[in-house]
Design an enzyme around this catalytic site. Structure first.
Site, PDB file in Angstrom:
ATOM      1  N   TYR A 142      21.726  43.757 124.816  1.00  0.00           N
ATOM      2  CA  TYR A 142      20.456  43.563 125.533  1.00  0.00           C
ATOM      3  C   TYR A 142      19.487  42.691 124.733  1.00  0.00           C
ATOM      4  O   TYR A 142      18.634  42.031 125.296  1.00  0.00           O
ATOM      5  CB  TYR A 142      19.764  44.907 125.782  1.00  0.00           C
ATOM      6  CG  TYR A 142      20.202  45.653 127.013  1.00  0.00           C
ATOM      7  CD1 TYR A 142      21.533  45.925 127.267  1.00  0.00           C
ATOM      8  CD2 TYR A 142      19.259  46.106 127.936  1.00  0.00           C
ATOM      9  CE1 TYR A 142      21.915  46.630 128.390  1.00  0.00           C
ATOM     10  CE2 TYR A 142      19.637  46.812 129.062  1.00  0.00           C
ATOM     11  CZ  TYR A 142      20.968  47.075 129.278  1.00  0.00           C
ATOM     12  OH  TYR A 142      21.348  47.775 130.394  1.00  0.00           O
ATOM     13  N   LYS A 191      33.983  51.241 121.952  1.00  0.00           N
ATOM     14  CA  LYS A 191      35.160  50.466 122.374  1.00  0.00           C
ATOM     15  C   LYS A 191      35.773  49.880 121.107  1.00  0.00           C
ATOM     16  O   LYS A 191      35.860  48.657 120.927  1.00  0.00           O
ATOM     17  CB  LYS A 191      34.691  49.373 123.360  1.00  0.00           C
ATOM     18  CG  LYS A 191      35.808  48.582 124.018  1.00  0.00           C
ATOM     19  CD  LYS A 191      36.561  49.346 125.098  1.00  0.00           C
ATOM     20  CE  LYS A 191      37.730  48.521 125.618  1.00  0.00           C
ATOM     21  NZ  LYS A 191      38.659  49.316 126.430  1.00  0.00           N
ATOM     22  N   ASP A 223      35.890  53.403 128.279  1.00  0.00           N
ATOM     23  CA  ASP A 223      36.575  53.418 129.583  1.00  0.00           C
ATOM     24  C   ASP A 223      37.132  54.806 129.884  1.00  0.00           C
ATOM     25  O   ASP A 223      37.031  55.323 130.996  1.00  0.00           O
ATOM     26  CB  ASP A 223      37.669  52.330 129.662  1.00  0.00           C
ATOM     27  CG  ASP A 223      38.568  52.287 128.433  1.00  0.00           C
ATOM     28  OD1 ASP A 223      38.269  52.971 127.433  1.00  0.00           O
ATOM     29  OD2 ASP A 223      39.592  51.570 128.472  1.00  0.00           O
ATOM     30  N   ASP A 247      23.795  52.648 129.396  1.00  0.00           N
ATOM     31  CA  ASP A 247      23.221  52.269 130.692  1.00  0.00           C
ATOM     32  C   ASP A 247      24.211  52.602 131.804  1.00  0.00           C
ATOM     33  O   ASP A 247      23.867  53.239 132.805  1.00  0.00           O
ATOM     34  CB  ASP A 247      22.910  50.766 130.684  1.00  0.00           C
ATOM     35  CG  ASP A 247      22.407  50.273 132.027  1.00  0.00           C
ATOM     36  OD1 ASP A 247      21.546  50.960 132.618  1.00  0.00           O
ATOM     37  OD2 ASP A 247      22.872  49.207 132.489  1.00  0.00           O
ATOM     38  N   ASP A 251      24.248  56.092 134.675  1.00  0.00           N
ATOM     39  CA  ASP A 251      24.233  56.022 136.149  1.00  0.00           C
ATOM     40  C   ASP A 251      25.368  56.876 136.719  1.00  0.00           C
ATOM     41  O   ASP A 251      25.191  57.621 137.685  1.00  0.00           O
ATOM     42  CB  ASP A 251      24.432  54.571 136.638  1.00  0.00           C
ATOM     43  CG  ASP A 251      23.105  53.852 136.881  1.00  0.00           C
ATOM     44  OD1 ASP A 251      22.135  54.148 136.159  1.00  0.00           O
ATOM     45  OD2 ASP A 251      23.044  52.998 137.789  1.00  0.00           O
TER      46      ASP A 251
HETATM   47  C1  IPM Z   1      17.915  51.526 133.009  1.00  0.00           C
HETATM   48  C2  IPM Z   1      17.861  50.270 133.830  1.00  0.00           C
HETATM   49  C3  IPM Z   1      17.412  49.133 132.929  1.00  0.00           C
HETATM   50  C4  IPM Z   1      18.414  49.009 131.795  1.00  0.00           C
HETATM   51  C5  IPM Z   1      17.227  47.793 133.641  1.00  0.00           C
HETATM   52  C6  IPM Z   1      16.246  47.903 134.777  1.00  0.00           C
HETATM   53  C7  IPM Z   1      16.831  46.699 132.692  1.00  0.00           C
HETATM   54  O1  IPM Z   1      19.089  50.026 134.416  1.00  0.00           O
HETATM   55  O2  IPM Z   1      16.879  51.927 132.456  1.00  0.00           O
HETATM   56  O3  IPM Z   1      18.993  52.114 132.923  1.00  0.00           O
HETATM   57  O4  IPM Z   1      19.466  48.376 131.960  1.00  0.00           O
HETATM   58  O5  IPM Z   1      18.147  49.553 130.726  1.00  0.00           O
HETATM   59 MG    MG Z   2      20.499  51.607 134.167  1.00  0.00          MG
END
Ligand code: IPM
Ligand code: MG
Length: 363
Positions: A142, A191, A223, A247, A251
Site C-alpha cells: 500500500y 506467503k 491462500d 485487507d 472482508d
Molecule cells: C479497508 C478498505 C481500504 C483498504 C480501502 C478503502 C483503501 O478496503 O479499510 O479495508 O484497502 O485498506
Molecule cells: Mg478492505
C-alpha cells in the site's frame, strides 16, 4: 470527562452512518456525564471536490490534535477517474500513516441473533466463530512506490512491497499481546513460499515468540488461510498478517459472520489515539436511501470509548444496546434472514430508525 473526536463523514453512506453513531455517543455522554466535542473533518471525495485533495494537511493536523478519529467511509464512482495520487482512498492512507496507526484490529465474531445470516453451513457456524485479524496498516505494498510507465512501446505498472524487521516486529508483538488476552493462539499468515517480505516476516515472528511462551504460534500461507476461514473458522483465535493480506482476509471473515455492515475496527499506534471505522466501504449504490446498516460504525464508536478513552462501562452499554436491538428482531436489509419463515419474525428498519432504536436502548 471531556474528549475531542475528529469526525469524518466522508462519502456515500458515510454521512448517514456517522449521524447515527454520533447520536449513540451523545446519549452515552448524557448518561455518564461526559462531553464529546466534535471536529468535523473533510476527507475523501468530498474533500477533493472542496479542496482539490483527499485530506488537506490542516485536516490531518486537526485529527492529530483530537483524542481520536471516528470515520464513516470514503470513495465512490465519481472520483474513480481522478489521478491515483489524489484518489479518495489516498486520504485514508494519509490519515492512517499520519496518525501512526500501524495496528488494525478487526474482530470476526458471530452475533448469536444473526447465526442464520451466515452463508456457512449450520454445523460449521455452531462450532463458533470468534477471532480477530490484526492487520499491519501502514506498510507493505500500500505504501511502496507505485509506477505506471511504458517500455519499448509496452505499458507496464509496478507496486513495491517493502517491510523492514521493526515494522514486522511491532505488529507481531500486538498479535501476541492480543492472543494473550484471549485463547492464546496466534496464527501468522504470509506467503513465504513466494515472497521475500513473507520470509522475513516468518523469521521475525519466530524470533520474538520466545517472549510469549504462553501463546501458541502457528504459520499459515495466505491462500490456505482464505480456505480455512470458510472451512473451519473455529480454529482461529488471533491472526496476524501484513497490510494487503489483512485487507482481503478481513472482508472474507466479515462475510461469514453474516454481514460486513456489522464489523467495527480500531487502528492504533504508539499512544492511545486511534482511528475507528467500520470495515465496509462507502456503498454508493445505497447512499442516501436510508437503508445502510450503521451498526459497524456504532460499534466502532464503542471501541473508541473502550480502547482510547478508557470508558469500558460506556462501551459495554452500547454493545448491550446493539444486542437488545437484535434480540427485539430489528434488522436492516443487509442482515434480514433469507428464509421466509425466519424473515417473518423480523422487523425491517432503515438506517436512521436503527440508530434511533439503539440510542433508545442505551441505559
Ligand atoms: C479497508 C478498505 C481500504 C483498504 C480501502 C478503502 C483503501 O478496503 O479499510 O479495508 O484497502 O485498506
Ligand atoms: Mg478492505
Amino acid at each position: 470527562m471531556d474528549k475531542t473526536i475528529a469526525v469524518i463523514r466522508g462519502d456515500g453512506i458515510g454521512p448517514e452512518i456517522i449521524t447515527q453513531a454520533v447520536s449513540v455517543l451523545e446519549k452515552t455522554a448524557n448518561i455518564y456525564g461526559h462531553r464529546f466535542i466534535y471536529n468535523e473533518i473533510d476527507m475523501g471525495g468530498m474533500a477533493i471536490d472542496k479542496w482539490g485533495e483527499p485530506l488537506p494537511d490542516k485536516m490531518l493536523q486537526l485529527c492529530r490534535e483530537s483524542d481520536s478519529v471516528l470515520l464513516g467511509a470514503v470513495g465512490g464512482e465519481k472520483w474513480n477517474s481522478v489521478p491515483g495520487h489524489i484518489r479518495p482512498e489516498k486520504g485514508l492512507l494519509k490519515l492512517r500513516a499520519g496518525m501512526g496507526a500501524y495496528s488494525n484490529n478487526r474482530p470476526a465474531k458471530i452475533w448469536k441473533q444473526l447465526a442464520s445470516a451466515s452463508p456457512l453451513k449450520k454445523d460449521i457456524v455452531d462450532k463458533g466463530i470468534d477471532f480477530i485479524i490484526v492487520r499491519e496498516l501502514i506498510g507493505g505494498v500500500y505504501f511502496g512506490e507505485h509506477k505506471t510507465d511504458t517500455a519499448d512501446g509496452i505499458r507496464y505498472a509496478s507496486d513495491m512491497m517493502i517491510y523492514n524487521e521493526s515494522e514486522i516486529e511491532r505488529i507481531c508483538r500486538i498479535g501476541f499481546e492480543t492472543a494473550r488476552k484471549r485463547r492464546k493462539k496466534l496464527c501468522s499468515v504470509e506467503k513465504s513460499n513466494i515472497l521475500d517480505t513473507s520470509r522475513l516476516w516468518k523469521k521475525v515472528v519466530h524470533e520474538i515468540a520466545s517472549d510469549y511462551p504462553d501463546v501458541t504460534l502457528t504459520d499459515m500461507l495466505v491462500d490456505n488461510c482464505a480456505m480455512q476461514i470458510v472451512k473451519d473458522p473455529s480454529q482461529f483465535d488471533v491472526i496476524v498478517t501484513e497490510n494487503m493480506f489483512g485487507d482481503i482476509l478481513s472482508d472474507e471473515a466479515s462475510m461469514i459472520t453474516g454481514s460486513i455492515g456489522m464489523i467495527p475496527s480500531s487502528s492504533l499506534g504508539a499512544g492511545t489515539k486511534g482511528v475507528y471505522e467500520p470495515i465496509h466501504g462507502s456503498a454508493p449504490d445505497i447512499a442516501g436511501k436510508d437503508i445502510a446498516n450503521p451498526i459497524g460504525t456504532i460499534l466502532s464508536a464503542a471501541m473508541m470509548l473502550r480502547y482510547s478513552f478508557g470508558m469500558a462501562d460506556e462501551a459495554d452499554s452500547i454493545e448491550k444496546a446493539v444486542s437488545e436491538y437484535l434480540d427485539a428482531g430489528y434488522r436492516t436489509a443487509d442482515i434480514l434472514p433469507r428464509e421466509a419463515e425466519e424473515k417473518e419474525k423480523c422487523i425491517l428498519v432503515g438506517c436512521s430508525e436503527c440508530g434511533r432504536l439503539i440510542t433508545n436502548y442505551i441505559k
